[in-house]
Design a protein around this motif. Structure first.
Motif, short mmCIF file in Angstrom:
data_model
loop_
_atom_site.label_atom_id
_atom_site.label_comp_id
_atom_site.label_asym_id
_atom_site.label_seq_id
_atom_site.Cartn_x
_atom_site.Cartn_y
_atom_site.Cartn_z
N UNK A 1 44.96 98.66 45.83
CA UNK A 1 43.51 98.63 45.65
C UNK A 1 42.77 97.65 46.52
N UNK A 2 43.43 97.03 47.49
CA UNK A 2 42.77 96.09 48.39
C UNK A 2 42.30 96.81 49.65
N UNK A 3 41.04 96.65 50.00
CA UNK A 3 40.47 97.24 51.21
C UNK A 3 40.05 96.13 52.16
N UNK A 4 40.18 96.41 53.45
CA UNK A 4 39.66 95.48 54.45
C UNK A 4 38.76 96.22 55.41
N UNK A 5 37.55 95.73 55.58
CA UNK A 5 36.69 96.18 56.66
C UNK A 5 37.07 95.36 57.89
N UNK A 6 37.65 96.00 58.92
CA UNK A 6 38.23 95.23 60.02
C UNK A 6 37.24 94.89 61.13
N UNK A 7 36.03 94.50 60.77
CA UNK A 7 34.98 94.30 61.76
C UNK A 7 34.99 92.86 62.28
N UNK B 1 37.83 93.49 50.25
CA UNK B 1 37.19 93.93 49.02
C UNK B 1 38.28 94.32 48.02
N UNK B 2 38.15 93.81 46.80
CA UNK B 2 39.11 94.17 45.76
C UNK B 2 40.22 93.16 45.59
N UNK B 3 40.05 91.97 46.14
CA UNK B 3 41.10 90.95 46.10
C UNK B 3 41.31 90.44 44.67
N UNK B 4 42.56 90.36 44.24
CA UNK B 4 42.91 89.83 42.92
C UNK B 4 44.05 88.83 43.06
N UNK B 5 44.37 88.17 41.96
CA UNK B 5 45.49 87.20 41.96
C UNK B 5 46.82 87.88 42.26
N UNK C 1 36.44 107.31 50.75
CA UNK C 1 35.04 107.40 50.34
C UNK C 1 34.51 106.03 49.93
N UNK C 2 35.36 105.21 49.31
CA UNK C 2 34.96 103.85 48.96
C UNK C 2 34.81 103.02 50.23
N UNK C 3 35.78 103.12 51.11
CA UNK C 3 35.76 102.39 52.38
C UNK C 3 34.50 102.71 53.16
N UNK C 4 34.16 103.98 53.26
CA UNK C 4 32.99 104.40 54.02
C UNK C 4 31.71 103.86 53.41
#
Length: 501
Positions: free
Chosen positions: A338-344, A362-366, A481-484
């Protein structure tokens, strides 16, 4: 075709080096040379070069390759050019540079581009010229000069790109090929003439630009240049931009065949028969030849993201060894829990064309650990490319085959990851010299050494085709779709961070 016979030397004037490679009509490499040069960054956002340094590199490399061929009595039929697109040089009345060569990577015109993107006129400019509204384009650079350095703008008698400067020094002729011209943001892609509204926006006139010629246009070398290179009687073919030529060099020349290249940056392009861009302004459209246009998009963040991950997340890995980084990424599951990265990391281009975008997890957890962070970064690169692929398809173009190449894709993990994210079969081609090979092929066609550019599809072998894993592909499809949507959600944050300086 059998190896041997006359060769054409392909010259690829790149951002950090010029590659010179000679090929015969079978696609066999017969000689090569390379000359590197610096990309200067004198101020934040600037990325420039000395055009004389680039010219000397081209001539020195050509001399080396030509000498190697002559020693083996190989006939040199011609010299054909490729070049990085979007560069700009101001010249005085004598043709002396008033500015350095301002490269595609130069972002000084961010404010001008952002302002025009919010104006309906910006969408009209994009649709007529095929070039996105972005600081990379010569149009935006010219607007910057008009606003920020009016004295330089007033003193400039002519404006050219780096290839046009090199060709003029070698032939004495001021010409620009339709491919490079179609990437300036100033050319009407329907008529191949300078578009008056774009000229007005830039504050220039059409007589300040070179004569527009087909990409297979031939010119004789100046006597002094021919003597220096020992290439008397050898024609120069003006060639095209490196993006469309990279498709040719990968064998992705027929409609429906997309080329995906992922090196430091990345791109997806498909050849189409008629020019056009999508209504949402997500893709570019640059010409290769009459009836062949490259539609697609480039991303700024490819292998640079893996390099960052090595230095920032794995400093204990000696030399940020790529294989060990990949091994770490493979420890995390598809989707990185569930972790996403926008690589900008260095802003972004397609499909959003935003020079102020920033990277984000986005979505970072322990529960997330280093393997998740590295894998999410790689997944982000592939998801960004998938958005470009979707934009091309949604523009109305069918893609039945994807050919991929580049240093980012040398190991099986990265290849499988890209395939799963795309959710489509991907064929990986043998390594070629990309745009230099494409330039040589274009030269061969201009000189009658090959009948059609379509032969490129048979000259570039496929070394591996991978099919997506259905379960992994489903994970990435749901995430996309979440990433976009994250770009639009975070756009105000990007703007606020940019305004903070």
């Amino acid at each position: 075709m059998t190896a041997g016979g006359p060769v054409v030397i392909g010259v690829d004037v790149g951002t950090t080096s010029t590659k010179i490679v000679a090929y015969d009509a079978s696609g066999a490499r017969q000689a090569n040379a390379e000359r590197a040069y610096p990309l200067d960054e004198p101020r934040p956002g600037y990325a420039v070069q000395d055009p004389e340094v680039v010219l000397d590199a081209v001539l020195d490399g050509l001399a080396e390759a030509a000498a190697s061929l002559r020693q083996r009595n190989v006939e040199i039929a011609g010299v054909a050019f490729s070049s990085a697109m979007h560069s700009l040089i101001g010249l005085d009345a004598r043709g002396v540079p008033l500015t350095p060569s301002i490269t595609w990577a130069d972002l000084r015109a961010i404010d001008q581009a952002e302002r025009l993107r919010r104006d309906p006129a910006g969408r009209d400019l994009h649709s007529h010229t095929g070039t996105p509204i972005h600081p990379m384009s010569p149009l935006m650079k010219l607007i910057w000069f008009r606003e920020k350095e009016p004295a330089t703008a007033a003193a400039a008698r002519r404006w050219v790109g780096i290839k046009e400067y090199v060709v003029e020094q070698m032939t004495g002729e001021s010409v620009v090929d339709r491919s490079i011209a179609s990437a300036t943001g100033l050319l009407d892609i329907e008529t191949a003439t300078w578009w008056p509204p774009a000229l007005h926006a830039a504050g220039v006139t059409d007589d300040q630009f070179p004569t527009v010629v087909p990409t297979d246009h031939r010119l004789p070398l100046k006597d002094a240049v021919a003597s220096r290179l020992d290439l008397g009687g050898t024609p120069l073919i003006v060639g095209a931009g490196d993006g469309p030529l990279a498709n040719l060099g990968a064998g992705a020349i027929r409609p429906g065949v997309a080329a995906c290249s992922v090196g430091t940056s990345g791109a997806i392009r498909v050849m189409v028969e008629d020019p056009g861009v999508d209504a949402h302004g997500r893709v570019f459209c640059y010409q290769l030849t009459e009836g062949r246009w490259a539609v697609g998009g480039a991303i700024s963040n490819g292998g640079v993201v893996l390099e960052w991950a090595g230095s920032a997340l794995a400093p204990d890995v000696p030399g940020a060894d790529k294989e060990r980084l990949i091994a770490l990424a493979a420890q995390a599951p598809p989707g990185s829990d569930g972790l996403l990265m926008l690589p900008y990391l260095i802003s972004e281009r397609a499909p959003h064309w935003s020079p102020i975008a920033r990277g984000a997890y986005i979505g970072l957890t322990r529960a997330h650990r280093r393997p998740h962070l590295i894998r999410a970064a790689l997944e982000g690169v592939c998801q960004q490319l998938a958005l470009v692929l979707e934009a091309v398809r949604q523009s109305g173009y069918q893609i039945g085959e994807i050919r991929a190449t580049g240093g980012f894709l040398r190991d099986h993990f990265a290849r499988s990851l890209l395939t799963d994210v795309f959710g489509s079969d991907v064929s990986f081609t043998a390594a070629t010299d990309g745009s230099a090979f494409g330039a040589a092929l274009l030269g061969m066609r201009a000189l009658g050494l090959i009948e059609t550019l379509d032969v490129a599809a048979d000259l570039v072998p496929i070394v591996e085709t991978i099919r997506p894993d259905p379960d992994r592909a489903a994970v990435y499809r749901r995430q996309r779709s979440v990433f976009d949507g994250l770009f639009e959600t975070l756009a105000p944050t990007f703007r606020a961070l940019y305004d903070m300086g």
